[in-house]
Motif scaffolding. Structure first.
Motif, mmCIF file in Angstrom:
data_model
loop_
_atom_site.group_PDB
_atom_site.id
_atom_site.type_symbol
_atom_site.label_atom_id
_atom_site.label_comp_id
_atom_site.label_asym_id
_atom_site.label_seq_id
_atom_site.Cartn_x
_atom_site.Cartn_y
_atom_site.Cartn_z
ATOM 1 N N LYS A 1 5.985 6.833 4.942
ATOM 2 C CA LYS A 1 6.280 5.833 3.907
ATOM 3 C C LYS A 1 4.980 5.358 3.260
ATOM 4 O O LYS A 1 4.860 5.321 2.032
ATOM 5 N N GLY A 2 4.029 4.975 4.074
ATOM 6 C CA GLY A 2 2.751 4.495 3.553
ATOM 7 C C GLY A 2 1.944 5.589 2.888
ATOM 8 O O GLY A 2 1.370 5.387 1.803
ATOM 9 N N ARG A 3 1.908 6.758 3.502
ATOM 10 C CA ARG A 3 1.127 7.874 2.957
ATOM 11 C C ARG A 3 1.687 8.344 1.619
ATOM 12 O O ARG A 3 0.944 8.529 0.646
ATOM 13 N N TYR A 4 2.992 8.546 1.545
ATOM 14 C CA TYR A 4 3.597 9.025 0.300
ATOM 15 C C TYR A 4 3.623 7.921 -0.756
ATOM 16 O O TYR A 4 3.535 8.191 -1.951
ATOM 17 N N GLY A 5 3.761 6.677 -0.313
ATOM 18 C CA GLY A 5 3.689 5.561 -1.250
ATOM 19 C C GLY A 5 2.319 5.494 -1.910
ATOM 20 O O GLY A 5 2.208 5.269 -3.128
ATOM 21 N N LEU A 6 1.271 5.707 -1.132
ATOM 22 C CA LEU A 6 -0.079 5.761 -1.698
ATOM 23 C C LEU A 6 -0.203 6.938 -2.670
ATOM 24 O O LEU A 6 -0.826 6.813 -3.721
ATOM 25 N N THR A 7 0.403 8.056 -2.319
ATOM 26 C CA THR A 7 0.374 9.225 -3.203
ATOM 27 C C THR A 7 0.981 8.897 -4.561
ATOM 28 O O THR A 7 0.399 9.214 -5.608
ATOM 29 N N ILE A 8 2.150 8.254 -4.545
ATOM 30 C CA ILE A 8 2.799 7.849 -5.802
ATOM 31 C C ILE A 8 1.869 6.961 -6.617
ATOM 32 O O ILE A 8 1.632 7.193 -7.800
ATOM 33 N N MET A 9 1.327 5.953 -5.958
ATOM 34 C CA MET A 9 0.518 4.966 -6.657
ATOM 35 C C MET A 9 -0.796 5.562 -7.178
ATOM 36 O O MET A 9 -1.244 5.212 -8.268
ATOM 37 N N ILE A 10 -1.395 6.481 -6.434
ATOM 38 C CA ILE A 10 -2.621 7.134 -6.902
ATOM 39 C C ILE A 10 -2.312 7.977 -8.141
ATOM 40 O O ILE A 10 -3.079 7.975 -9.108
ATOM 41 N N GLU A 11 -1.195 8.682 -8.129
ATOM 42 C CA GLU A 11 -0.807 9.483 -9.293
ATOM 43 C C GLU A 11 -0.570 8.591 -10.517
ATOM 44 O O GLU A 11 -0.965 8.947 -11.626
ATOM 45 N N LEU A 12 0.057 7.446 -10.313
ATOM 46 C CA LEU A 12 0.272 6.525 -11.433
ATOM 47 C C LEU A 12 -1.059 5.968 -11.929
ATOM 48 O O LEU A 12 -1.247 5.759 -13.133
ATOM 49 N N GLU B 1 11.712 14.570 -3.819
ATOM 50 C CA GLU B 1 11.926 13.585 -4.880
ATOM 51 C C GLU B 1 12.845 12.462 -4.390
ATOM 52 O O GLU B 1 12.623 11.287 -4.697
ATOM 53 N N HIS B 2 13.849 12.832 -3.608
ATOM 54 C CA HIS B 2 14.782 11.843 -3.069
ATOM 55 C C HIS B 2 14.047 10.816 -2.196
ATOM 56 O O HIS B 2 14.310 9.613 -2.268
ATOM 57 N N TYR B 3 13.111 11.282 -1.377
ATOM 58 C CA TYR B 3 12.348 10.373 -0.516
ATOM 59 C C TYR B 3 11.456 9.458 -1.362
ATOM 60 O O TYR B 3 11.363 8.256 -1.100
ATOM 61 N N LEU B 4 10.837 10.004 -2.386
ATOM 62 C CA LEU B 4 9.992 9.184 -3.263
ATOM 63 C C LEU B 4 10.813 8.112 -3.978
ATOM 64 O O LEU B 4 10.329 6.999 -4.196
ATOM 65 N N GLU B 5 12.060 8.440 -4.322
ATOM 66 C CA GLU B 5 12.940 7.446 -4.948
ATOM 67 C C GLU B 5 13.193 6.271 -4.007
ATOM 68 O O GLU B 5 13.301 5.128 -4.442
ATOM 69 N N GLN B 6 13.294 6.547 -2.713
ATOM 70 C CA GLN B 6 13.491 5.478 -1.733
ATOM 71 C C GLN B 6 12.247 4.608 -1.612
ATOM 72 O O GLN B 6 12.352 3.401 -1.361
ATOM 73 N N LEU B 7 11.073 5.198 -1.794
ATOM 74 C CA LEU B 7 9.822 4.452 -1.658
ATOM 75 C C LEU B 7 9.487 3.630 -2.889
ATOM 76 O O LEU B 7 8.853 2.583 -2.785
ATOM 77 N N ILE B 8 9.900 4.091 -4.051
ATOM 78 C CA ILE B 8 9.532 3.406 -5.284
ATOM 79 C C ILE B 8 10.258 2.065 -5.425
ATOM 80 O O ILE B 8 9.719 1.131 -6.012
ATOM 81 N N GLY C 1 -4.207 -2.019 0.523
ATOM 82 C CA GLY C 1 -3.559 -3.007 1.389
ATOM 83 C C GLY C 1 -2.272 -3.549 0.797
ATOM 84 O O GLY C 1 -1.290 -3.751 1.516
ATOM 85 N N ASP C 2 -2.256 -3.775 -0.503
ATOM 86 C CA ASP C 2 -1.033 -4.248 -1.178
ATOM 87 C C ASP C 2 0.110 -3.262 -0.949
ATOM 88 O O ASP C 2 1.236 -3.652 -0.649
ATOM 89 N N ILE C 3 -0.190 -1.995 -1.099
ATOM 90 C CA ILE C 3 0.824 -0.945 -0.995
ATOM 91 C C ILE C 3 1.291 -0.775 0.450
ATOM 92 O O ILE C 3 2.492 -0.730 0.729
ATOM 93 N N ILE C 4 0.335 -0.710 1.368
ATOM 94 C CA ILE C 4 0.669 -0.508 2.784
ATOM 95 C C ILE C 4 1.503 -1.669 3.310
ATOM 96 O O ILE C 4 2.472 -1.471 4.043
ATOM 97 N N ARG C 5 1.176 -2.893 2.932
ATOM 98 C CA ARG C 5 1.952 -4.048 3.404
ATOM 99 C C ARG C 5 3.400 -4.001 2.910
ATOM 100 O O ARG C 5 4.314 -4.361 3.630
ATOM 101 N N VAL C 6 3.591 -3.562 1.665
ATOM 102 C CA VAL C 6 4.947 -3.473 1.115
ATOM 103 C C VAL C 6 5.764 -2.437 1.883
ATOM 104 O O VAL C 6 6.921 -2.669 2.225
ATOM 105 N N LEU C 7 5.155 -1.289 2.149
ATOM 106 C CA LEU C 7 5.902 -0.174 2.735
ATOM 107 C C LEU C 7 5.906 -0.158 4.268
ATOM 108 O O LEU C 7 6.841 0.352 4.871
ATOM 109 N N GLU C 8 4.883 -0.701 4.889
ATOM 110 C CA GLU C 8 4.756 -0.629 6.347
ATOM 111 C C GLU C 8 4.904 -1.976 7.046
ATOM 112 O O GLU C 8 5.091 -2.019 8.247
ATOM 113 N N GLY C 9 4.770 -3.066 6.298
ATOM 114 C CA GLY C 9 4.816 -4.382 6.915
ATOM 115 C C GLY C 9 3.409 -4.877 7.231
ATOM 116 O O GLY C 9 2.425 -4.312 6.765
ATOM 117 N N PRO C 10 3.307 -5.924 8.042
ATOM 118 C CA PRO C 10 1.992 -6.506 8.356
ATOM 119 C C PRO C 10 1.058 -5.493 9.024
ATOM 120 O O PRO C 10 1.502 -4.610 9.759
#
Length: 139
Positions: free
Chosen positions: A6-17, A39-46, A77-86
């Protein structure tokens, strides 16, 4: 602390953006294809990233997602906290004996420092050449 997909792919999305910041929306389909991800997994993370105000969605034929803020104002840190928690290396730090509690807090603080001082701009501008230390190997 172990960062999940979740955190790794979420960072991937955000870096691409961040790499395409100012160029208009980018589709999850394109990001998924580029990185060979679901793509389905990325939709869940976005969704949580959008709900946290880190990305905005753009509807339409040329729609997709854009960063809600400049890349230099969003940290890893903003991204990891959203997707992974504290951010914490262990659960229940407050119940640990003082010596171990101090160690866990130092580790937590060091990880927070790295994540909170690394912006999307830093990650988007990173190149593999910066990581090389100049050695050449011949076989």
């Amino acid at each position: 602390m172990k960062i999940s997909t979740k955190g790794r792919y979420g960072l991937t999305i955000m870096i691409e953006l961040a790499k395409g910041y100012g160029d208009g929306p980018k589709s999850l389909k394109k990001i998924a294809h580029t990185h060979q991800l679901s793509e389905h997994y990325l939709e869940q993370l976005i969704a949580p990233l959008r709900n946290a105000g880190l990305v905005n969605s753009v509807r339409g034929a040329y729609g997709g997602y854009v960063l809600a803020n400049e890349p230099n104002k969003i940290t890893a840190g903003d991204i990891i906290r959203v997707l992974e928690g504290p951010i914490s290396p262990v659960e229940g730090i407050e119940n640990e004996e003082p010596v171990k509690k101090q160690l866990w807090m130092k580790i937590r603080d060091a990880v927070k420092e790295v994540l909170d001082s690394t912006t999307l701009e830093d990650l988007a501008n990173f190149s593999d050449e910066e990581e090389q230390d100049g050695y050449m190997f011949y076989i």
